[in-house]
Design a protein around this motif. Structure first.
Motif, PDB file in Angstrom:
ATOM      1  N   LYS A   7       0.850  -1.203   0.000  1.00 16.80           N
ATOM      2  CA  LYS A   7       0.000   0.000   0.000  1.00 16.80           C
ATOM      3  C   LYS A   7       0.880   1.245   0.000  1.00 16.80           C
ATOM      4  O   LYS A   7       1.854   1.327   0.750  1.00 16.80           O
ATOM      5  N   GLY A 152      -7.683   7.931   6.162  1.00 18.08           N
ATOM      6  CA  GLY A 152      -6.609   6.966   6.381  1.00 18.08           C
ATOM      7  C   GLY A 152      -7.028   5.539   6.055  1.00 18.08           C
ATOM      8  O   GLY A 152      -6.303   4.584   6.331  1.00 18.08           O
ATOM      9  N   ASP A 155      -5.127   2.047   4.432  1.00 18.45           N
ATOM     10  CA  ASP A 155      -4.401   1.041   5.223  1.00 18.45           C
ATOM     11  C   ASP A 155      -5.292  -0.170   5.455  1.00 18.45           C
ATOM     12  O   ASP A 155      -4.865  -1.324   5.337  1.00 18.45           O
TER      13      ASP A 155
HETATM   14 MG    MG Z   1      -2.306   7.267   5.954  1.00 21.34          MG
END
Ligand code: MG
Ligand code: ASP
Length: 407
Positions: A7, A152, A155
């Motif tokens: 990632k 975020g 992830d």
């Molecule tokens: Mg991040």
């Protein structure tokens, strides 16, 4: 050879030059014979820009379904660009959006949870020798609506795919080269950890360290996915987030974290009757305001004080919700303090060693720092202190527990 999920975060795909560097890295790993799934975030700043557009368009509260349609679009750009470059380099590469893979989520727009990842399409491409480039952060609910996984969230996309594909490991490439004993920008004696347990990583994230999305670590722990946190700009092997073992327990603590995004609320002199806590906290939870530490003083003459912390951004709304309730309950007043921060020490070694808490308190006392609130869990001790002492507290604790040295 291995099945690897990589990632790359927004700063790693910030412009075409950076995406090209990633294409080279992916290409190398593929040419070593590995099966590759690559998950990308949007180009740096893009999601922020889209969030602002949604807010401007709506005057503040965008329709939640349409918000997800909009903010998920940043990832569509980055994945297609990488796939174009990989194809140009002679690889077979295909980009897939969340609904195409079928990353199935619940219906909680802007904060959806992944329920399942269908692996058929990905596995088929891998079998044909392809590199699969998946848009992070997005999924689809049971009714076919596009959802997003919270800021975020890429992830979490990567770890979920790794878990469902039974990948050998998941590598999270970011702009830091691993997990440190404390924020290296705050203290230059911070040391990079070679390994850290899932639980320590979760505690650090809850204590303010923002390396991985919390949910991604929970998933990694549940499914036992080994996660490497690495830098996209170096060859360093980074930090491995993995199962706890005896060696980890040898150190007393693994890290010091801080969270400046805290505010303290004290309901003063409230009649101590059954139900007061419920009446105060229910309106907060109904408005998705997360309460962190809570302390209720011992009752004296039928009255008590209740102190708790919330995120600083929520303080205005908390005030609006709580002022009327407190008045109604007969509290003498509510005090709000935004000049605080939370400093925490985290480590699995605490489970087997005594005196850790007292050492923390003494260290802060020696620096003349007053502790306003304390909370403890099995592997974490947190103290709320005056905001202006944050740096001093972090450095003093880092020194006191000898974190600069490898245990
Ligand atoms: Mg991040
Ligand atoms: N692009 C999304 C964000 O900025 C998801 C991610 O970066 O993980 O929050």
């Amino acid at each position: 050879m291995a099945v690897i999920v990589q990632k790359y975060g927004g700063t790693s795909v910030a412009d075409l030059e950076k995406i090209r560097a990633i294409a080279r890295r992916v290409s190398r790993t593929r040419e070593d014979g590995n099966d590759m799934v690559v998950v990308l975030s949007a180009m740096a700043g893009e999601t922020d820009r889209l969030v602002q557009l949604a807010n401007s368009a709506s005057g503040g509260e965008p329709d939640r379904r349409e918000y997800d349609v909009l903010v998920s679009s940043g990832e569509q750009i980055s994945v297609s660009l990488l796939a174009i470059m990989l194809n140009k380099m002679g690889h077979r590469a295909v980009s897939l959006l969340g609904y195409q893979v079928r990353i199935l989520t619940d219906e909680a727009h802007s904060n959806a949870k992944i329920l399942d990842v269908e692996t058929g399409l990905i596995s088929g491409e891998l079998k044909r020798g392809g590199i699969v480039v998946v848009a992070g952060f997005q999924g689809v609910d049971g009714k076919g609506n596009i959802t997003t996984l919270g800021r975020g969230g890429s992830d979490t996309t990567a770890v979920a795919i790794a878990a469902c594909l039974k990948a050998d490991f998941c590598e999270i490439f970011t702009d830091v080269d691993g997990v440190y004993t404390t924020d290296p920008n705050l203290y230059d004696k911070a040391r990079k950890l070679k390994r850290i347990s899932y639980d320590e990583m979760l505690s650090l994230a809850g204590a303010g360290a923002k390396v991985l999305q919390h949910r991604s670590v929970e998933l990694a722990k549940t499914y036992g996915v080994p996660v490497y946190v690495r830098s996209s700009f170096s060859e360093d092997s980074g930090t491995l987030v993995t199962k706890e073992d005896e060696e980890m327990e040898r150190g007393v603590i693994s890290g010091v974290a801080y969270d400046r995004d805290q505010a303290k609320v004290t309901v003063v002199h409230v009649p101590d009757k059954p139900g007061i806590a419920g009446r105060l906290f229910t309106p907060l939870s109904d408005h998705n305001i997360v309460v962190d530490m809570i302390i209720q003083n011992a009752s004296s003459e039928g009255y008590t004080d209740l102190t708790f912390t919330v995120s600083r951004k929520d303080i205005g709304e908390a005030r609006r919700l709580l002022d009327p309730v407190a008045k109604d309950m007969g509290a003498s007043r509510i005090e709000y303090d935004e000049n605080i921060s939370k400093v925490s020490i985290v480590g699995v070694g605490m489970k087997s060693q005594s005196g850790v808490a007292s050492k923390m308190f003494e260290t802060l006392a020696n620096e003349g720092i007053n502790i306003l609130m304390i909370s403890t869990s099995e592997i974490k001790i947190s103290c709320v202190i005056g905001a202006k002492y944050t740096e001093l507290a972090v450095m003093a604790l880092h020194d006191a527990f000898g974190l600069e040295q490898e245990p």
